[in-house]
Design a protein around this motif. Structure first.
Motif, PDB file in Angstrom:
ATOM      1  N   ALA A 318       1.027   0.988   4.691  1.00  0.00           N
ATOM      2  CA  ALA A 318      -0.512   0.738   4.521  1.00  0.00           C
ATOM      3  C   ALA A 318      -0.944   2.102   3.953  1.00  0.00           C
ATOM      4  O   ALA A 318      -1.995   2.470   3.103  1.00  0.00           O
ATOM      5  N   THR A 319      -0.278   3.382   4.480  1.00  0.00           N
ATOM      6  CA  THR A 319      -0.586   4.764   4.025  1.00  0.00           C
ATOM      7  C   THR A 319      -0.293   4.951   2.453  1.00  0.00           C
ATOM      8  O   THR A 319      -1.318   5.339   1.585  1.00  0.00           O
ATOM      9  N   SER A 320       0.919   4.290   2.030  1.00  0.00           N
ATOM     10  CA  SER A 320       1.009   4.573   0.227  1.00  0.00           C
ATOM     11  C   SER A 320      -0.019   3.706  -0.409  1.00  0.00           C
ATOM     12  O   SER A 320      -0.477   4.260  -1.288  1.00  0.00           O
ATOM     13  N   LEU A 321      -0.457   2.556  -0.031  1.00  0.00           N
ATOM     14  CA  LEU A 321      -1.330   1.824  -0.446  1.00  0.00           C
ATOM     15  C   LEU A 321      -2.619   2.304  -0.531  1.00  0.00           C
ATOM     16  O   LEU A 321      -3.364   2.385  -1.512  1.00  0.00           O
ATOM     17  N   GLN A 322      -3.049   2.643   0.704  1.00  0.00           N
ATOM     18  CA  GLN A 322      -4.406   3.382   0.584  1.00  0.00           C
ATOM     19  C   GLN A 322      -4.535   4.565  -0.231  1.00  0.00           C
ATOM     20  O   GLN A 322      -5.570   4.960  -1.004  1.00  0.00           O
ATOM     21  N   GLU A 323      -3.513   5.739  -0.055  1.00  0.00           N
ATOM     22  CA  GLU A 323      -3.529   6.837  -1.269  1.00  0.00           C
ATOM     23  C   GLU A 323      -3.792   6.407  -2.669  1.00  0.00           C
ATOM     24  O   GLU A 323      -4.343   7.080  -3.305  1.00  0.00           O
ATOM     25  N   LEU A 324      -2.825   5.247  -2.988  1.00  0.00           N
ATOM     26  CA  LEU A 324      -2.755   4.809  -4.435  1.00  0.00           C
ATOM     27  C   LEU A 324      -4.433   4.532  -4.520  1.00  0.00           C
ATOM     28  O   LEU A 324      -4.909   4.802  -5.708  1.00  0.00           O
ATOM     29  N   LEU A 325      -4.927   3.504  -3.865  1.00  0.00           N
ATOM     30  CA  LEU A 325      -6.130   3.045  -4.124  1.00  0.00           C
ATOM     31  C   LEU A 325      -7.333   3.827  -4.277  1.00  0.00           C
ATOM     32  O   LEU A 325      -8.189   4.052  -5.018  1.00  0.00           O
ATOM     33  N   GLU A 326      -7.299   4.431  -3.311  1.00  0.00           N
ATOM     34  CA  GLU A 326      -8.286   5.883  -3.359  1.00  0.00           C
ATOM     35  C   GLU A 326      -8.152   6.872  -4.545  1.00  0.00           C
ATOM     36  O   GLU A 326      -9.397   7.124  -5.147  1.00  0.00           O
ATOM     37  N   ARG A 327      -6.998   6.893  -5.000  1.00  0.00           N
ATOM     38  CA  ARG A 327      -6.835   7.804  -6.396  1.00  0.00           C
ATOM     39  C   ARG A 327      -7.364   6.962  -7.457  1.00  0.00           C
ATOM     40  O   ARG A 327      -8.184   7.561  -8.515  1.00  0.00           O
ATOM     41  N   LEU A 328      -6.822   5.681  -7.726  1.00  0.00           N
ATOM     42  CA  LEU A 328      -7.491   4.838  -8.833  1.00  0.00           C
ATOM     43  C   LEU A 328      -9.015   4.547  -8.753  1.00  0.00           C
ATOM     44  O   LEU A 328      -9.632   4.433  -9.677  1.00  0.00           O
ATOM     45  N   LEU A 329      -9.557   4.757  -7.344  1.00  0.00           N
ATOM     46  CA  LEU A 329     -11.067   4.322  -7.454  1.00  0.00           C
ATOM     47  C   LEU A 329     -11.607   5.647  -8.093  1.00  0.00           C
ATOM     48  O   LEU A 329     -12.781   5.413  -8.582  1.00  0.00           O
ATOM     49  N   LYS A 330     -11.053   6.851  -8.086  1.00  0.00           N
ATOM     50  CA  LYS A 330     -11.576   7.790  -8.581  1.00  0.00           C
ATOM     51  C   LYS A 330     -11.218   7.997 -10.090  1.00  0.00           C
ATOM     52  O   LYS A 330     -11.927   8.796 -10.805  1.00  0.00           O
ATOM     53  N   ASN A 331     -10.360   7.306 -10.562  1.00  0.00           N
ATOM     54  CA  ASN A 331      -9.635   7.480 -11.993  1.00  0.00           C
ATOM     55  C   ASN A 331      -9.340   6.087 -12.528  1.00  0.00           C
ATOM     56  O   ASN A 331      -8.122   5.646 -12.694  1.00  0.00           O
ATOM     57  N   GLY A 332     -10.420   5.248 -12.841  1.00  0.00           N
ATOM     58  CA  GLY A 332     -10.466   4.173 -13.220  1.00  0.00           C
ATOM     59  C   GLY A 332      -9.750   3.864 -14.649  1.00  0.00           C
ATOM     60  O   GLY A 332      -9.259   2.953 -15.042  1.00  0.00           O
TER      61      GLY A 332
END
Length: 366
Positions: A318-332
């Motif tokens: 869950a942590t790895s997924l959360q980190e990736l999604l938070e990054r992609l939200l900032k860099n579409g």
């Protein structure tokens, strides 16, 4: 003089027009792909009686001089002997067709679907006696394939390494395909993302970490599209779902609106030995809709995603997924660049290309 290319398409069961799983969808796609290539296709598909009549007609045509370039077959989930629950006539019928083709120098290619029966968990689905009998019958199929096949295709070459009693010289891969890449609109910045997973859920498809990871980010919406019977069987394991997870039960023809809403697709599930060689059917459908993929490390699909630059491969947590999604939200824009790469590279993965490969392989063998 005959002007049409002719081939035989074999399936030891009827088509399921309403199939929701790969085992039912794939044969229809391959049959249509051969027809689209211009082949006049003789089909040996259906109940035992329908197949028997088709084999008789093909045998008579061969005697009268009709030439077939090759036979293509897709294995069934059940052992050949048990197809249509006819004992033992289905065995003689289907392998009689293979023997007929080999005798008349018609090359045979067969796609071998899966290998659940090789794993210990197979006995948890049925009694030990039944599992023992089924395994004997699966091995009998393999011995027959060794006698008659020119090419034996697998979802991946890695899978072939698990299969006993097979002539390694005839092994090749034939992954699933897609209907063609659909190019999307230009990049537009967004402050939210919609993820989708479409497929099975259960022992080999565990996604608890996916739900945990998504639950922590309210700007993420997850469309969880599952067969109702599968979800009913396991939903107690997942407890009360967070508000940003939506369960859907859709037929294949109803999925286009789901893809239209989706930014990123998912093959993010718990690694298992089975995942080291299986290529999910949905991977290529995702690519056909120009959707990047998040996949798990320590799986074959994760390797494919990483090596081909079609998404992101991360630890199953869950942590790895959360980190990736938070990054992609900032860099579409990172997402859009991968979509552009998919468009540029995915036309080699259509069903038409899969059919062309089979035709080329089997023609070259003669």
């Amino acid at each position: 003089m005959e002007t049409f290319m002719k081939m035989i398409f074999h399936l030891s069961r009827p088509f399921d027009k309403h199939a929701l799983s790969a085992s039912g969808i794939r044969p229809r796609k391959m049959l249509q792909a051969f027809r689209d290539l211009g082949y006049e296709v003789e089909t040996v598909i259906g109940t035992r009686s329908v197949r028997r009549q088709a084999v008789r007609e093909i045998s008579e045509k061969i005697k009268n001089g009709t030439k077939y370039e090759f036979l293509y077959s897709e294995s069934s989930i059940a052992p050949t002997l048990l197809c249509n629950n006819i004992f033992p006539l289905a065995l003689f019928l289907d392998f009689y067709l293979f023997r007929l083709c080999k005798k008349n120098n018609i090359p045979i290619g067969l796609f071998y679907r899966d290998a659940y029966w090789l794993f210990e968990t197979y006995t948890t689905w049925r009694s030990k006696i039944k599992a023992f009998v089924f395994r004997l019958l699966y091995r009998h199929d393999l011995r027959q394939y060794n006698k008659f096949l020119t090419k034996m295709y697998f979802p991946s070459v890695e899978m072939a390494g698990y299969i006993p009693i097979i002539n390694k010289a005839m092994i090749d891969s034939l992954p699933p395909g897609h209907d063609g890449v659909r190019l999307e609109e230009e990049y537009r910045p967004k402050n939210s993302l919609t993820l989708s997973y479409i497929g099975g859920i259960g022992k080999y498809y565990q996604m608890h970490e996916l739900i945990k990871g998504v639950s922590k980010i309210p700007q993420i919406k997850l469309l969880f599209c599952l067969r109702k019977k599968d979800w009913d069987r396991v939903k107690h394991e997942y407890g009360e779902l967070p508000g940003n997870v939506k369960i859907l039960h859709k037929k294949p023809e109803e999925l286009t609106p789901v893809f239209a809403e989706t930014d990123i697709t998912l093959l993010f599930m718990r690694p298992h030995e089975y995942r080291k060689f299986m290529v999910p059917f949905k991977l290529f459908e995702y690519l056909g809709f120009c959707k990047p993929v998040i996949a798990s490390k320590d799986t074959l699909v994760g390797n494919i995603v990483q090596e081909n630059g079609i998404g992101w491969t991360i630890d199953y947590s869950a942590t790895s997924l959360q980190e990736l999604l938070e990054r992609l939200l900032k860099n579409g824009e990172e997402i859009y660049k991968i979509k552009q790469h998919i468009v540029a590279t995915s036309n080699c993965h259509t069903w038409a290309e899969r059919a062309k490969k089979v035709a080329r392989d089997l023609r070259q063998s003669t």
